[in-house]
Write a protein that holds these residues in place. Structure first.
Motif, short mmCIF file in Angstrom:
data_model
loop_
_atom_site.label_atom_id
_atom_site.label_comp_id
_atom_site.label_asym_id
_atom_site.label_seq_id
_atom_site.Cartn_x
_atom_site.Cartn_y
_atom_site.Cartn_z
N ALA A 258 7.27 3.32 6.20
CA ALA A 258 5.90 3.66 5.79
C ALA A 258 5.71 3.50 4.29
N GLN A 259 6.72 3.94 3.53
CA GLN A 259 6.61 3.85 2.08
C GLN A 259 6.55 2.41 1.62
N LYS A 260 7.37 1.55 2.23
CA LYS A 260 7.36 0.15 1.81
C LYS A 260 6.01 -0.49 2.12
N LEU A 261 5.47 -0.18 3.30
CA LEU A 261 4.16 -0.72 3.68
C LEU A 261 3.09 -0.31 2.66
N LEU A 262 3.09 0.97 2.31
CA LEU A 262 2.10 1.44 1.34
C LEU A 262 2.35 0.83 -0.04
N ARG A 263 3.61 0.80 -0.44
CA ARG A 263 3.93 0.37 -1.80
C ARG A 263 3.69 -1.11 -2.05
N VAL A 264 3.91 -1.96 -1.03
CA VAL A 264 3.65 -3.38 -1.28
C VAL A 264 2.15 -3.61 -1.51
N ASN A 265 1.33 -2.81 -0.85
CA ASN A 265 -0.11 -2.89 -1.08
C ASN A 265 -0.49 -2.36 -2.45
N LEU A 266 0.12 -1.25 -2.85
CA LEU A 266 -0.16 -0.69 -4.18
C LEU A 266 0.29 -1.66 -5.26
N SER A 267 1.36 -2.40 -4.99
CA SER A 267 1.84 -3.39 -5.94
C SER A 267 0.80 -4.50 -6.14
N ASP A 268 0.14 -4.90 -5.04
CA ASP A 268 -0.92 -5.91 -5.17
C ASP A 268 -2.09 -5.35 -5.99
N LEU A 269 -2.44 -4.09 -5.77
CA LEU A 269 -3.51 -3.49 -6.59
C LEU A 269 -3.10 -3.46 -8.06
N ALA A 270 -1.85 -3.07 -8.31
CA ALA A 270 -1.36 -3.00 -9.70
C ALA A 270 -1.45 -4.37 -10.36
N ALA A 271 -1.10 -5.42 -9.60
CA ALA A 271 -1.12 -6.78 -10.15
C ALA A 271 -2.53 -7.24 -10.49
N LYS A 272 -3.52 -6.59 -9.90
CA LYS A 272 -4.92 -6.94 -10.17
C LYS A 272 -5.54 -6.01 -11.21
N GLY A 273 -4.73 -5.11 -11.76
CA GLY A 273 -5.22 -4.18 -12.78
C GLY A 273 -6.00 -3.01 -12.20
N ALA A 274 -5.93 -2.85 -10.86
CA ALA A 274 -6.75 -1.83 -10.19
C ALA A 274 -6.03 -0.48 -10.12
N THR A 275 -6.81 0.58 -10.17
CA THR A 275 -6.28 1.92 -9.95
C THR A 275 -6.45 2.26 -8.48
N PRO A 276 -5.36 2.60 -7.77
CA PRO A 276 -5.48 2.87 -6.33
C PRO A 276 -6.27 4.14 -6.04
N ARG A 277 -7.09 4.10 -5.00
CA ARG A 277 -7.90 5.27 -4.62
C ARG A 277 -7.60 5.75 -3.20
N GLY A 278 -7.49 4.84 -2.23
CA GLY A 278 -7.27 5.28 -0.85
C GLY A 278 -6.80 4.13 0.02
N TYR A 279 -6.59 4.42 1.31
CA TYR A 279 -6.15 3.35 2.21
C TYR A 279 -6.56 3.60 3.64
N LEU A 280 -6.63 2.50 4.39
CA LEU A 280 -6.90 2.52 5.83
C LEU A 280 -5.63 2.04 6.52
N LEU A 281 -5.33 2.63 7.68
CA LEU A 281 -4.04 2.37 8.32
C LEU A 281 -4.21 2.15 9.82
N VAL A 282 -3.68 1.04 10.32
CA VAL A 282 -3.63 0.79 11.76
C VAL A 282 -2.18 0.89 12.20
N THR A 283 -1.91 1.77 13.16
CA THR A 283 -0.55 1.93 13.68
C THR A 283 -0.53 1.56 15.16
N SER A 284 0.53 0.87 15.59
CA SER A 284 0.71 0.51 17.00
C SER A 284 2.04 1.09 17.46
N TRP A 285 1.97 2.00 18.38
CA TRP A 285 3.19 2.68 18.83
C TRP A 285 3.55 2.24 20.23
N ARG A 286 4.86 2.11 20.47
CA ARG A 286 5.35 1.84 21.83
C ARG A 286 5.44 3.16 22.58
N ALA A 287 5.49 3.07 23.92
CA ALA A 287 5.60 4.28 24.74
C ALA A 287 6.88 5.05 24.42
#
Ligand SMILES: [Mg+2]
Length: 329
Positions: free
Chosen positions: A68-97
């Motif tokens: 979970a942390q890596k998923l969030l952090r790679v996105n925050l890294s893209d925001l950082a590279a664009k000079g953006a300050t992170p505010r929030g996120y949307l998340l889609v999870t797919s779970w197996r039975a």
């Protein structure tokens, strides 16, 4: 086999994911159809999304919180590279039975800890079932002063090229995790940790607005991503390999076997910032590096497109690499 302890999807959202939205009033506790967000005066919204699939981007045996942390952090890294300050996120999870509640709670716990670290909250998303491998998609939302988003396209001939942090730990960490790189236990651990848990440079990225002429984050490998930046900017680059900053653990790996140096420069998963800036901004860049607590190192110069994208050794001779970074299929 279905897990008897696992609540249905509505209860899962209410129990496990709604608490992650507590700090965001516009998320309405994940009880509405959509979320609300008002950017600050004079700000623009910056959006980025990444998806990861079990067996492709992470291993079934990886700890749930680190996935979970890596998923969030790679996105925050893209925001950082664009000079953006992170505010929030949307998340889609797919779970197996057969995904256990404990695994899902571990995943949410990784998010909860990083939300505190990076000052963001969950704004919404979706939870579905899948017969296939686990897969997740996360959209991160940040803001940047209007018209000021750092682009890949602004590098000019004569600009300095810089990287944040250290280069190569991601690729050497993957090699260590796969048992291809051996060394002192402490080094192996620190490299694997850097591979599993990148450090998005959000504090630095927002401070580069108005200073950097072009920027991106190093995910495919330093040389490959430098190629992307140069291609978009219509320029070339000369990297002085001896200036590329290595961590103590990566340095020791390279000392033991110099072929790891090529891996460090071409491997992926560093999530450091690579940016160009006019030499006139050098002092201010050093100052924002200090302010943000992130090391910034000048590694080369933007040259003409005709000179290409290359690295040279301390004698000025060009270095050849077996492959220019990790190629996506
Ligand atoms: Mg990127």
């Amino acid at each position: 086999m279905p897990q008897p302890d696992r609540p249905d999807e509505f209860s899962l959202i209410a129990k496990v994911f709604a608490p992650l939205s507590a700090e965001a009033p516009g998320a309405f506790g994940l009880t509405d159809d959509a979320a609300l967000f008002a950017p600050g005066e004079g700000m623009e919204i910056v959006l980025t999304v990444d998806a990861i699939v079990e067996g492709v981007h992470f291993l079934s045996s990886d700890p749930a919180d680190s996935v979970a942390q890596k998923l969030l952090r790679v996105n925050l890294s893209d925001l950082a590279a664009k000079g953006a300050t992170p505010r929030g996120y949307l998340l889609v999870t797919s779970w197996r039975a057969d995904t256990t509640l404990a695994w899902i709670e571990g995943f949410a716990d990784g998010l909860r800890r990083d939300q505190k670290t990076f000052g963001i909250a969950l704004w919404g998303g979706d939870t579905v079932s899948t017969p296939g491998p686990l897969n997740f998609s996360l959209t991160a939302i940040g803001e940047v002063p209007r018209g000021k988003m750092l682009r890949r396209s602004g590098a000019r001939i004569g600009d300095d090229l810089y990287v944040s942090g250290t280069i190569g730990d991601g690729a050497l960490g993957l090699a260590a995790a796969e048992g291809r790189l051996v060394g002192a236990l402490e080094d192996v651990r620190s490299l694997i940790d850097r591979y599993r848990c990148p450090q998005p440079r959000t504090a630095l990225g927002s401070r580069l607005v108005g200073l950097a002429s072009a920027a991106l984050d190093v995910s495919d490998g330093l040389m490959a991503d430098l190629g992307h930046l140069c291609e978009t900017s219509g320029v070339g680059a000369r990297i002085e390999a001896s200036l590329v900053p290595l961590s103590p653990a990566a340095s020791r790996a390279v000392d033991a076997n110099s072929s790891w140096f090529g891996t460090a420069l071409t491997g992926g998963d560093d999530y450091e910032l690579l940016f160009a800036a006019s030499p006139a901004n050098a002092a201010r860049i050093a100052a924002v590096a200090t302010e943000s607590g992130v090391a910034v190192t000048r590694i080369g110069t933007v040259v003409s497109r005709e000179e290409g994208v290359h690295a040279v050794d301390s004698q000025g001779s060009p270095l050849a690499f077996g492959q220019l970074g990790f190629k996506h299929f």
